[in-house]
Write a protein that holds these residues in place. Structure first.
Motif, PDB file in Angstrom:
ATOM      1  N   LEU A 250       0.813  -1.240   0.007  1.00 23.71           N
ATOM      2  CA  LEU A 250       0.027   0.014  -0.023  1.00 23.71           C
ATOM      3  C   LEU A 250       0.887   1.323  -0.024  1.00 23.71           C
ATOM      4  CD1 LEU A 250      -2.794  -0.925   2.311  1.00 23.71           C
ATOM      5  CD2 LEU A 250      -3.013  -0.621  -0.255  1.00 23.71           C
ATOM      6  N   LEU A 252       2.594   1.863  -2.221  1.00 27.23           N
ATOM      7  CA  LEU A 252       2.520   2.229  -3.664  1.00 27.23           C
ATOM      8  C   LEU A 252       1.481   3.341  -3.613  1.00 27.23           C
ATOM      9  CD1 LEU A 252       2.937  -1.163  -5.464  1.00 27.23           C
ATOM     10  CD2 LEU A 252       4.643   0.434  -5.183  1.00 27.23           C
ATOM     11  N   ALA A 253       0.353   3.141  -3.104  1.00 30.79           N
ATOM     12  CA  ALA A 253      -0.959   4.146  -3.192  1.00 30.79           C
ATOM     13  C   ALA A 253      -0.419   5.439  -2.406  1.00 30.79           C
ATOM     14  CB  ALA A 253      -2.033   3.558  -2.651  1.00 30.79           C
ATOM     15  N   GLU A 254       0.180   5.228  -1.289  1.00 28.83           N
ATOM     16  CA  GLU A 254       0.442   6.481  -0.285  1.00 28.83           C
ATOM     17  C   GLU A 254       1.454   7.256  -0.831  1.00 28.83           C
ATOM     18  OE1 GLU A 254       0.423   3.091   3.106  1.00 28.83           O
ATOM     19  OE2 GLU A 254       1.500   4.858   3.546  1.00 28.83           O
TER      20      GLU A 254
END
Lengths: 320, 320
Positions: A250, A252-254
């Protein structure tokens, strides 16, 4: 993990070379991690059947030819097997024509499809390395990692290599020229990484997977645009049915980042560019890939296991 | 998981509106999964402290203003809180000027930064959706997923939505217009997916994570170029310290694919394009986002938990 008793040697006689085929005296076989996955019933690559030979990329010299494209004495590169002599379809081989300053063995090293070209494609075509990037490389003392470190330096990146033990780390910062090395056996990788790259990394070239991948994800540059290139996951190949997925995906998203996989052959359109760039590095002495030679062919299984126990630096090869 | 007893209501009196601030009567609050992560000591977003209000994006009308940029009666959008009246810095608010056919509530729905704009940025700017793509959307009956389904259809993709239960699946293929829906409660997602998309998917927009992410990775189109867009992972938000990482992340390498995360605000340069496209869909009746309204403000905690128990379809909002 396979054991040595799982392997055996079989003698066969090659009676003739049928039309369209050539007989190649195997010179050097490249020991690559993907080979391990062919020993599973269902791996990344087509599995070998029990009783057949184990495939490996390699180079050899033609000793008999029934194909107009190859003459005796030509060097050939292709997907050979753990054999001393290989009877091959000519169409499955590439003739290797060494240029000035480039030797046949470079074609399974700095120019090999599973080594140098894999490194270049992952770093340049997939990872889009930029001058000034902070590049992290796992398995940095291995064949692909060694190439990545040197190619990234040549393109103006700051390079941190991860390897196991002081000798390998010395190899990474010494001959390979990395700016820093992290010894994953000497403490938490994430902590060491945060100290070496306090503003985060732009590009992670991963050959290892597991906890090292999570440490890298946790240290991606927060401002966005960081890339994780998934080349392999040697820490996970012993059990592909229960891979440790990256718990920190996650990030990657942050952090507005991406994780990119690649199949080197899908990028064949750029091999010409890669070969030109790497050959120039070879000629100017800016790239080296020492061979760790295991011989003779009987020790092929032992060499295969060395890939996973990490006893070598550079390009692990078998000479029959 | 928080329980209702963890929350409380506090009455406060707002005596005056200092210079540069405005008093907003909260009209509607958008219940988004990210809010849950602010309740952890260390989440994706800045955590709230015990005793403070819980933040949520919302719209409201100005009832008192000490800033020249806002007049009484103006609609305002911003990061409000679980409040009936919000005293806000004017600089932290965006004045909402509804155009023809676009209502104020669209600004926390089809045009909301955490809903419609997040969907558009993930699908278009990050996922690079193309006409003819097979697009898979998890959490397809949720606010973001509902937008993704409709925007992808409008751009010519074939869309498969994943949702829980026949009612939600009916919503996905009915009002939202997806080509097919997968009920994750009615059997193995991977098996259903392989049947619906035998040649694999080009784009997976993930709001859920966990096993559904692995099922999608296992069904990426093998020829290369497939994209997994990580928008969220609602299945994992209850325990961000022990996220289930995607075990099949190596499919990215095997299939020349990528996994891309994004922070919607990093793509603000494209909001204008997004708003134009979405507004046109609203005006022409091609996009809908039904509100599931919970009221009054006392039920905010209950609404927050509904996000995770999956009791709603469409855009879950609280009206104070």
């Amino acid at each position: 993990m396979p054991s040595l008793s799982d392997f055996g040697i079989v003698d066969e006689t090659i009676e003739q070379v049928p039309a369209g085929q050539v007989l190649v005296k195997v010179d050097t076989l490249s020991m690559d991690a993907w080979i391990r996955t062919t020993l599973d019933a269902e791996g990344f690559h087509e599995s070998v059947t029990l009783g057949s030979t184990i495939r490996a990329f390699g180079i050899g010299q033609v000793v008999a030819s029934s194909d107009p494209g190859f003459a005796v004495g030509d060097w050939a590169y292709g997907l050979l097997s753990a054999q001393t002599m290989a009877l091959m379809d000519a169409a499955a081989l590439t003739k290797v024509v060494p240029e000035q300053g480039v030797s046949p063995s470079d074609f399974i090293g700095l120019l090999g499809i599973t080594t140098g070209l894999t490194a270049w494609v992952g770093l340049v075509a997939v990872g889009e390395v930029q001058p000034g990037d902070v590049v992290l490389v796992s398995g940095a003392a291995g064949a692909v990692g060694s190439c990545v470190v040197q190619f990234a330096k040549a393109r103006g990146a700051r390079v941190i290599g991860i390897a196991g033990g002081p000798a390998k780390c010395g190899f990474v910062t010494g001959l390979l020229g990395a700016d820093a090395a992290i010894d994953y056996k000497a403490g938490d990788v994430g902590t060491q990484l945060a100290r070496l790259a306090p503003e985060g990394i732009d590009l992670f070239f991963d050959n290892v997977g597991g906890e090292i991948l999570d440490a890298a994800l946790d240290n991606l540059r927060p401002r966005g645009g960081a890339r994780v290139v998934i080349c392999g996951a040697i820490s996970q190949y012993q059990n592909l049915n229960d891979v440790r997925g990256p718990k920190l995906y996650l990030r990657l998203a942050e952090r507005n980042a991406s994780m990119r996989g690649f199949v080197v052959s899908h990028h064949a359109a750029r091999f010409g560019e890669a070969i030109k760039e790497i050959s120039q590095l070879i000629r100017t002495g800016k790239a080296h890939l020492p061979e760790h030679v295991v011989e003779p062919i009987d020790r092929f299984p032992e060499a295969l296991m060395m890939l996973f126990t990490g006893q070598h630096s550079g390009n692990l090869v078998v000479k029959p």
